[in-house]
Scaffold this motif. Structure first.
Motif, mmCIF file in Angstrom:
data_model
loop_
_atom_site.group_PDB
_atom_site.id
_atom_site.type_symbol
_atom_site.label_atom_id
_atom_site.label_comp_id
_atom_site.label_asym_id
_atom_site.label_seq_id
_atom_site.Cartn_x
_atom_site.Cartn_y
_atom_site.Cartn_z
ATOM 1 N N GLY A 115 0.787 -1.229 0.000
ATOM 2 C CA GLY A 115 0.000 0.000 0.000
ATOM 3 C C GLY A 115 0.817 1.277 0.000
ATOM 4 O O GLY A 115 0.264 2.368 0.096
ATOM 5 N N ARG A 116 2.135 1.162 -0.140
ATOM 6 C CA ARG A 116 3.009 2.340 -0.120
ATOM 7 C C ARG A 116 3.672 2.499 -1.491
ATOM 8 O O ARG A 116 4.304 1.565 -1.989
ATOM 9 C CB ARG A 116 4.073 2.177 0.958
ATOM 10 C CG ARG A 116 5.102 3.295 1.004
ATOM 11 C CD ARG A 116 6.184 2.984 2.029
ATOM 12 N NE ARG A 116 5.646 3.079 3.372
ATOM 13 C CZ ARG A 116 5.645 4.198 4.097
ATOM 14 N NH1 ARG A 116 6.133 5.308 3.586
ATOM 15 N NH2 ARG A 116 5.143 4.199 5.311
ATOM 16 N N TYR A 117 3.510 3.695 -2.091
ATOM 17 C CA TYR A 117 4.189 4.000 -3.351
ATOM 18 C C TYR A 117 5.617 4.446 -3.017
ATOM 19 O O TYR A 117 5.827 5.489 -2.402
ATOM 20 C CB TYR A 117 3.429 5.080 -4.122
ATOM 21 C CG TYR A 117 2.108 4.584 -4.667
ATOM 22 C CD1 TYR A 117 2.044 3.923 -5.890
ATOM 23 C CD2 TYR A 117 0.925 4.748 -3.942
ATOM 24 C CE1 TYR A 117 0.838 3.442 -6.393
ATOM 25 C CE2 TYR A 117 -0.291 4.279 -4.439
ATOM 26 C CZ TYR A 117 -0.328 3.626 -5.653
ATOM 27 O OH TYR A 117 -1.526 3.144 -6.146
ATOM 28 N N LEU A 118 6.577 3.651 -3.440
ATOM 29 C CA LEU A 118 7.935 3.779 -2.931
ATOM 30 C C LEU A 118 8.671 5.024 -3.415
ATOM 31 O O LEU A 118 9.582 5.503 -2.743
ATOM 32 C CB LEU A 118 8.746 2.531 -3.297
ATOM 33 C CG LEU A 118 8.178 1.200 -2.788
ATOM 34 C CD1 LEU A 118 9.104 0.051 -3.176
ATOM 35 C CD2 LEU A 118 7.997 1.242 -1.265
ATOM 36 N N PHE A 119 8.297 5.548 -4.582
ATOM 37 C CA PHE A 119 9.024 6.687 -5.142
ATOM 38 C C PHE A 119 8.303 8.011 -4.903
ATOM 39 O O PHE A 119 8.643 9.015 -5.518
ATOM 40 C CB PHE A 119 9.233 6.493 -6.653
ATOM 41 C CG PHE A 119 10.197 5.398 -7.003
ATOM 42 C CD1 PHE A 119 11.565 5.643 -7.058
ATOM 43 C CD2 PHE A 119 9.741 4.119 -7.287
ATOM 44 C CE1 PHE A 119 12.453 4.626 -7.390
ATOM 45 C CE2 PHE A 119 10.626 3.102 -7.621
ATOM 46 C CZ PHE A 119 11.983 3.355 -7.665
ATOM 47 N N PRO A 253 12.699 21.267 -19.543
ATOM 48 C CA PRO A 253 12.699 20.455 -18.310
ATOM 49 C C PRO A 253 11.369 20.600 -17.576
ATOM 50 O O PRO A 253 10.855 21.701 -17.450
ATOM 51 C CB PRO A 253 13.852 21.058 -17.490
ATOM 52 C CG PRO A 253 14.703 21.771 -18.491
ATOM 53 C CD PRO A 253 13.756 22.273 -19.540
ATOM 54 N N ASP A 254 10.824 19.486 -17.120
ATOM 55 C CA ASP A 254 9.504 19.546 -16.506
ATOM 56 C C ASP A 254 9.331 18.366 -15.555
ATOM 57 O O ASP A 254 9.554 17.226 -15.938
ATOM 58 C CB ASP A 254 8.428 19.493 -17.592
ATOM 59 C CG ASP A 254 7.048 19.839 -17.074
ATOM 60 O OD1 ASP A 254 6.919 20.075 -15.859
ATOM 61 O OD2 ASP A 254 6.108 19.874 -17.877
ATOM 62 N N THR A 255 8.961 18.665 -14.310
ATOM 63 C CA THR A 255 8.684 17.577 -13.359
ATOM 64 C C THR A 255 7.252 17.651 -12.850
ATOM 65 O O THR A 255 6.947 17.158 -11.768
ATOM 66 C CB THR A 255 9.643 17.651 -12.151
ATOM 67 O OG1 THR A 255 9.518 18.935 -11.518
ATOM 68 C CG2 THR A 255 11.076 17.426 -12.577
ATOM 69 N N ASP A 282 11.092 12.358 -8.990
ATOM 70 C CA ASP A 282 11.518 13.542 -9.743
ATOM 71 C C ASP A 282 13.039 13.660 -9.780
ATOM 72 O O ASP A 282 13.578 14.729 -10.111
ATOM 73 C CB ASP A 282 10.904 14.810 -9.147
ATOM 74 C CG ASP A 282 11.421 15.124 -7.750
ATOM 75 O OD1 ASP A 282 12.030 14.228 -7.133
ATOM 76 O OD2 ASP A 282 11.202 16.248 -7.264
ATOM 77 N N ASP A 283 13.738 12.579 -9.452
ATOM 78 C CA ASP A 283 15.196 12.578 -9.543
ATOM 79 C C ASP A 283 15.623 12.979 -10.962
ATOM 80 O O ASP A 283 14.983 12.597 -11.943
ATOM 81 C CB ASP A 283 15.730 11.185 -9.206
ATOM 82 C CG ASP A 283 17.238 11.138 -9.143
ATOM 83 O OD1 ASP A 283 17.777 11.313 -8.042
ATOM 84 O OD2 ASP A 283 17.871 10.932 -10.201
ATOM 85 N N LEU A 319 21.651 7.136 -14.122
ATOM 86 C CA LEU A 319 20.940 6.061 -13.425
ATOM 87 C C LEU A 319 21.874 5.209 -12.558
ATOM 88 O O LEU A 319 21.458 4.762 -11.474
ATOM 89 C CB LEU A 319 20.184 5.179 -14.427
ATOM 90 C CG LEU A 319 18.855 5.751 -14.931
ATOM 91 C CD1 LEU A 319 18.296 4.896 -16.070
ATOM 92 C CD2 LEU A 319 17.834 5.867 -13.799
ATOM 93 N N PRO A 320 23.131 4.967 -12.964
ATOM 94 C CA PRO A 320 24.020 4.222 -12.061
ATOM 95 C C PRO A 320 24.223 4.923 -10.718
ATOM 96 O O PRO A 320 24.445 4.252 -9.699
ATOM 97 C CB PRO A 320 25.332 4.134 -12.858
ATOM 98 C CG PRO A 320 24.896 4.179 -14.293
ATOM 99 C CD PRO A 320 23.732 5.128 -14.304
ATOM 100 N N ASN A 321 24.175 6.259 -10.711
ATOM 101 C CA ASN A 321 24.284 6.976 -9.436
ATOM 102 C C ASN A 321 23.092 6.653 -8.535
ATOM 103 O O ASN A 321 23.240 6.509 -7.314
ATOM 104 C CB ASN A 321 24.364 8.477 -9.680
ATOM 105 C CG ASN A 321 25.614 8.878 -10.438
ATOM 106 O OD1 ASN A 321 26.635 8.203 -10.354
ATOM 107 N ND2 ASN A 321 25.546 9.969 -11.175
ATOM 108 N N VAL A 322 21.908 6.555 -9.145
ATOM 109 C CA VAL A 322 20.709 6.200 -8.387
ATOM 110 C C VAL A 322 20.833 4.767 -7.874
ATOM 111 O O VAL A 322 20.533 4.479 -6.707
ATOM 112 C CB VAL A 322 19.446 6.349 -9.264
ATOM 113 C CG1 VAL A 322 18.202 5.934 -8.483
ATOM 114 C CG2 VAL A 322 19.298 7.794 -9.743
#
Length: 393
Positions: A115-119, A253-255, A282-283, A319-322
Motif C-alpha cells: 500500500g506504499r508508493y515507494l518513489f 525540463p519539466d517535473t 523527480d530525480d 541512473l548508475p548513481n541512483v
C-alpha cells in the motif's frame, strides 16, 4: 528433613518437565534484574530487525525498478541511434516504442509495496507519477538555421499580414481560443511574443530558446501546462510557413508529472540511529529519461529526436548513481541487521542460561533427592512402629 526433601523433589520435577528453573522471577531472584534487561533488549532488537527487514525489502524493490529502467533506457537509445543514422524513425516504429517505454517507466515509478508508493516520498499513499503529465506538452518551434531575436521585424523575415488563432487544451480537455492580429510592417518578434504572453486566457506562452543548450534560439509558442496546442492562420497570413513553425513535443525540463513530495523516508534501525533511504520520482535521472521518451513519442523530427537521444544518454549516465545510492542504503541496513542478528543470538542464549536448566543434571539430582526422601519415609515408618511393649521385648 522429609518435608524439605519432598519440596525439593517437587521443585526438581517441575524443572525437569518445564526446562526452566522457575515459573516466576522470585525463583531466580539473584538474576532477575539481568533477565529483565536482556528480555527488554531482545524485544527491542526484534523490533529493529522488523524495521530493517521492511526497509531492505522496499529498497530491493526500488533497486529492481531502477535496474529495469536502465534496460529500457539502453534499448531506447539503440532505437534512437538507428532512427538518426538511417533516417528511418517511422520504420523503427519509434513513437510506439517510446509510448510503451513511457508506460513501463510510469508503472515502475508507481511501484507499490504493502500500500506504499515507494518513489512518492512522504505522500506514499498516492501514486508517485501521473502518466498523462509525463508526455511532453505541445510546442510550435521555428525551423533551425534561422537566427531569431526579439528585435527582428516580421517584415524582414518575409512575413505578410495575417492573424493567428491559438487553441490551447489542458490535460482535462478544457480548451481556450485566442487570436493574435499581427502587423508585419511594424511588429517585431518581441511584439509578437508580448501579444501572445499578454493574453492571460489563451493558455500559451512564447519564448526564445533552442532545442537544447547547443543551438541558438528559436521562436517557441507552447502550451503553458501539459496539454496540447494548435495554431492556425485564419486571415491569409504566412508567419507559420515563413518561420517553419513545426509542432513538436516541448523539450523543456519539466517535473509536473511528479505527484509526491520532497520528504526522504527514514527508518529507525538502532538506538538513536535513523537511516534515510530511497529516491524520489523527480530525480534528475528519471526526469531526463521521461523527457527523452516524451519527445520521442511525439515526433519524427530529426533535430528533436537528436535532443531526445541526448536526454536518454544523460539518463543512462546518471541512473548508475541512483542504483549506487540505493545499493549503499541496502549495505548500511544490512550491516546494522547483521549486528542485531548477532546480538539476538547472544541475548537468546543468555536468557536461556538464566531461565533454563540442565535437564540431565536435574534428573540425576532429582533421583538423589528421591532416594533421600524414600529413606526419610522408611525412617519415619520405623519410628512410628516403636512402643514400650516393643522396647521391653
Amino acid at each position: 528433613m522429609a518435608l524439605r526433601n519432598a519440596a525439593k523433589v517437587a521443585d526438581l520435577n517441575t524443572q525437569q518437565s518445564s526446562g526452566q528453573k522457575s515459573r516466576n522471577y522470585s525463583g531466580i531472584a539473584d538474576s532477575s534484574q539481568r533477565l529483565l534487561n536482556l528480555e527488554a533488549e531482545y524485544t527491542r532488537t526484534e523490533q529493529y530487525l522488523r524495521n530493517t527487514t521492511q526497509t531492505k525489502l522496499r529498497l530491493q524493490n526500488m533497486e529492481s525498478a531502477v535496474d529495469t529502467m536502465m534496460d529500457i533506457a539502453v534499448k531506447m537509445k539503440t532505437l534512437l541511434v538507428q532512427s538518426l543514422n538511417a533516417n528511418q524513425a517511422a520504420d523503427v516504429n519509434l513513437d510506439n516504442e517510446a509510448k510503451q517505454a513511457m508506460e513501463q517507466i510510469a508503472s515502475l515509478l508507481n511501484t507499490n509495496l504493502d500500500g506504499r508508493y515507494l518513489f512518492a516520498g512522504g505522500r506514499s499513499e498516492l501514486p508517485a507519477v501521473d502518466i498523462d503529465k509525463m508526455y511532453a506538452p505541445d510546442n510550435y518551434m521555428s525551423k533551425s538555421g534561422t537566427t531569431i531575436t526579439d528585435g527582428l521585424t516580421l517584415a524582414s523575415l518575409g512575413v505578410t499580414d495575417g492573424e493567428l488563432q491559438i487553441v490551447s487544451t489542458d490535460i482535462d480537455g478544457n480548451s481556450v481560443t485566442s487570436t493574435v492580429d499581427y502587423d508585419p510592417a511594424t511588429w517585431t518578434i518581441g511584439d509578437l511574443r508580448a501579444a501572445i504572453n499578454g493574453n492571460t486566457t489563451d493558455g500559451a506562452i512564447a519564448t526564445l530558446r533552442g532545442l537544447d543548450e547547443h543551438e541558438g534560439p528559436r521562436l517557441n509558442i507552447e502550451n503553458v501546462g501539459n496539454g496540447s496546442i494548435t495554431i492556425t492562420e485564419i486571415a491569409g497570413g504566412d508567419l507559420l510557413d515563413v518561420l517553419g513553425m513545426t509542432k513538436i513535443p516541448n523539450p523543456r525540463p519539466d517535473t509536473s508529472y511528479y505527484a509526491g513530495d520532497q520528504q526522504i523516508l527514514s527508518s529507525r534501525v538502532d538506538d538513536g540511529y535513523n537511516v534515510s533511504y530511497g529516491v524520489l520520482a523527480d530525480d534528475p535521472a528519471f526526469q531526463s529519461l521521461i523527457q527523452g521518451l516524451g519527445i520521442a513519442a511525439g515526433t519524427t523530427d530529426q533535430n528533436a529526436i537528436n535532443v531526445a537521444l541526448g536526454h536518454i544518454t544523460d539518463a543512462i549516465d546518471n541512473l548508475p548513481n541512483v542504483q549506487g545510492k540505493i545499493g549503499l542504503n541496502i549495505a548500511n541496513i544490512e550491516r546494522v541487521e547483521t549486528r542485531h542478528q548477532d546480538y539476538k543470538v547472544f541475548a537468546s542464549q543468555a536468557i536461556s542460561d538464566i531461565e533454563g536448566v540442565d535437564v540431565p543434571l536435574v534428573v540425576a539430582e532429582s533421583a538423589q533427592y528421591s532416594t533421600a526422601l524414600n529413606a526419610s519415609f522408611i525412617a519415619i515408618s520405623r519410628a512410628s512402629e516403636l512402643s514400650l511393649a516393643n522396647y521391653l521385648r
